[in-house]
Design a protein around this motif. Structure first.
Motif, short mmCIF file in Angstrom:
data_model
loop_
_atom_site.label_atom_id
_atom_site.label_comp_id
_atom_site.label_asym_id
_atom_site.label_seq_id
_atom_site.Cartn_x
_atom_site.Cartn_y
_atom_site.Cartn_z
N GLU A 44 0.83 -1.21 0.00
CA GLU A 44 0.00 0.00 0.00
C GLU A 44 0.86 1.26 0.00
N GLN A 45 1.96 1.23 0.76
CA GLN A 45 2.88 2.38 0.77
C GLN A 45 3.50 2.59 -0.61
N GLU A 46 3.90 1.49 -1.25
CA GLU A 46 4.49 1.60 -2.58
C GLU A 46 3.48 2.12 -3.59
N ILE A 47 2.25 1.66 -3.48
CA ILE A 47 1.19 2.14 -4.37
C ILE A 47 0.99 3.63 -4.18
N SER A 48 0.96 4.06 -2.92
CA SER A 48 0.79 5.50 -2.67
C SER A 48 1.98 6.29 -3.22
N LYS A 49 3.20 5.72 -3.15
CA LYS A 49 4.36 6.39 -3.72
C LYS A 49 4.21 6.52 -5.24
N PHE A 50 3.73 5.44 -5.88
CA PHE A 50 3.52 5.50 -7.33
C PHE A 50 2.47 6.54 -7.68
N LYS A 51 1.42 6.61 -6.86
CA LYS A 51 0.38 7.61 -7.11
C LYS A 51 0.96 9.01 -6.95
N GLU A 52 1.80 9.21 -5.93
CA GLU A 52 2.44 10.52 -5.74
C GLU A 52 3.33 10.85 -6.93
N CYS A 53 4.07 9.86 -7.41
CA CYS A 53 4.94 10.09 -8.59
C CYS A 53 4.08 10.47 -9.79
N HIS A 54 2.98 9.76 -9.95
CA HIS A 54 2.09 10.05 -11.08
C HIS A 54 1.50 11.45 -10.93
N SER A 55 1.11 11.81 -9.71
CA SER A 55 0.57 13.15 -9.51
C SER A 55 1.66 14.20 -9.70
N MET A 56 2.91 13.87 -9.34
CA MET A 56 4.01 14.80 -9.57
C MET A 56 4.22 15.00 -11.07
N LEU A 57 4.08 13.92 -11.84
CA LEU A 57 4.19 14.06 -13.30
C LEU A 57 3.08 14.95 -13.83
N ASP A 58 1.87 14.77 -13.28
CA ASP A 58 0.76 15.63 -13.68
C ASP A 58 1.05 17.08 -13.31
N ILE A 59 1.59 17.30 -12.13
CA ILE A 59 1.91 18.66 -11.69
C ILE A 59 3.00 19.24 -12.59
N ASN A 60 4.01 18.43 -12.91
CA ASN A 60 5.07 18.91 -13.80
C ASN A 60 4.51 19.27 -15.17
N ALA A 61 3.58 18.45 -15.66
CA ALA A 61 2.96 18.76 -16.95
C ALA A 61 2.18 20.06 -16.86
N LEU A 62 1.48 20.27 -15.75
CA LEU A 62 0.73 21.51 -15.57
C LEU A 62 1.67 22.72 -15.52
N PHE A 63 2.80 22.57 -14.83
CA PHE A 63 3.76 23.67 -14.77
C PHE A 63 4.36 23.96 -16.15
N THR A 64 4.63 22.91 -16.89
CA THR A 64 5.16 23.08 -18.25
C THR A 64 4.14 23.80 -19.12
N GLU A 65 2.90 23.38 -19.01
CA GLU A 65 1.83 24.02 -19.78
C GLU A 65 1.65 25.48 -19.34
N ALA A 66 1.72 25.73 -18.05
CA ALA A 66 1.58 27.10 -17.54
C ALA A 66 2.74 27.96 -18.06
N LYS A 67 3.94 27.41 -18.09
CA LYS A 67 5.09 28.14 -18.61
C LYS A 67 4.89 28.47 -20.09
N HIS A 68 4.39 27.49 -20.82
CA HIS A 68 4.13 27.69 -22.25
C HIS A 68 3.12 28.83 -22.47
N TYR A 69 2.03 28.80 -21.72
CA TYR A 69 1.02 29.85 -21.85
C TYR A 69 1.53 31.19 -21.36
N HIS A 70 2.39 31.18 -20.35
CA HIS A 70 2.98 32.43 -19.86
C HIS A 70 3.83 33.04 -20.97
N THR A 71 4.61 32.21 -21.64
CA THR A 71 5.44 32.68 -22.75
C THR A 71 4.57 33.27 -23.85
N LYS A 72 3.48 32.59 -24.16
CA LYS A 72 2.54 33.10 -25.17
C LYS A 72 1.99 34.46 -24.74
N LEU A 73 1.61 34.55 -23.47
CA LEU A 73 1.06 35.79 -22.95
C LEU A 73 2.07 36.93 -23.03
#
Length: 167
Positions: A80-109
């Motif tokens: 269960e701990q390992e699964i939660s770590k994988f979920k955190e990693c996956h959510s971190m990837l999602d957060i990183n993707a969101l930051f990348t997208e935000a940076k892209h839109y900031h550049t456009k702006l």
């Protein structure tokens, strides 16, 4: 020890039942009471022997099963701990993707803002240029009117009678 006692009682009951079944083949008149006390002792000894033979193995098996159960619980918690770590990693990837997208839109702006500032400067320059042209046109028209008035004034001046000079 309560479990050991109940198992022992069951063994004694089973051995007595077998002994009674064996007695039923004989005549009911043959020293039933004497046989029962001797058989009770025999049943007791057989039950104790049976228990002493199988009980240690059963207790070791019970202990092994308890250890296995505890190990499974530990493994489940770890899993269960390992699964939660994988979920955190996956959510971190999602957060990183969101930051990348935000940076892209900031550049456009930022680019849009620069473009808007540049367009504002161009329109301001065009307005100034147009205002200068209008002013020059008005000045030219004013100059032309002034020249026209002067021409008319000179013409009228020439048309007016002049006294002749006497010599």
């Amino acid at each position: 020890m309560g479990g050991e006692r109940s198992l022992r009682d069951k063994c004694v009951f089973w051995v007595r039942l077998e002994a009674i079944d064996g007695l039923s083949d004989t005549s009911p008149d043959e020293g039933l009471i004497e046989d029962l006390t001797a058989e009770d002792k025999a049943v007791e000894q057989l039950a104790e022997g049976l228990l002493s033979h199988y009980l240690p193995d059963l207790q070791r098996s019970k202990q092994a099963l308890q250890e296995l159960t505890q190990n499974q619980v530990v493994l489940l918690d770890t899993l269960e701990q390992e699964i939660s770590k994988f979920k955190e990693c996956h959510s971190m990837l999602d957060i990183n993707a969101l930051f990348t997208e935000a940076k892209h839109y900031h550049t456009k702006l930022v680019n849009i803002r620069k473009e808007m500032l540049m367009l504002h400067e161009k329109t301001s320059k065009l307005k100034v240029k147009r205002a200068l042209k209008l002013q020059q046109k008005r000045q030219k028209e004013e100059l032309e009117r002034e020249q026209q008035r002067e021409k008319e004034f000179e013409r009228e001046k020439q048309l007016t009678a002049k006294p002749a000079k006497r010599t």
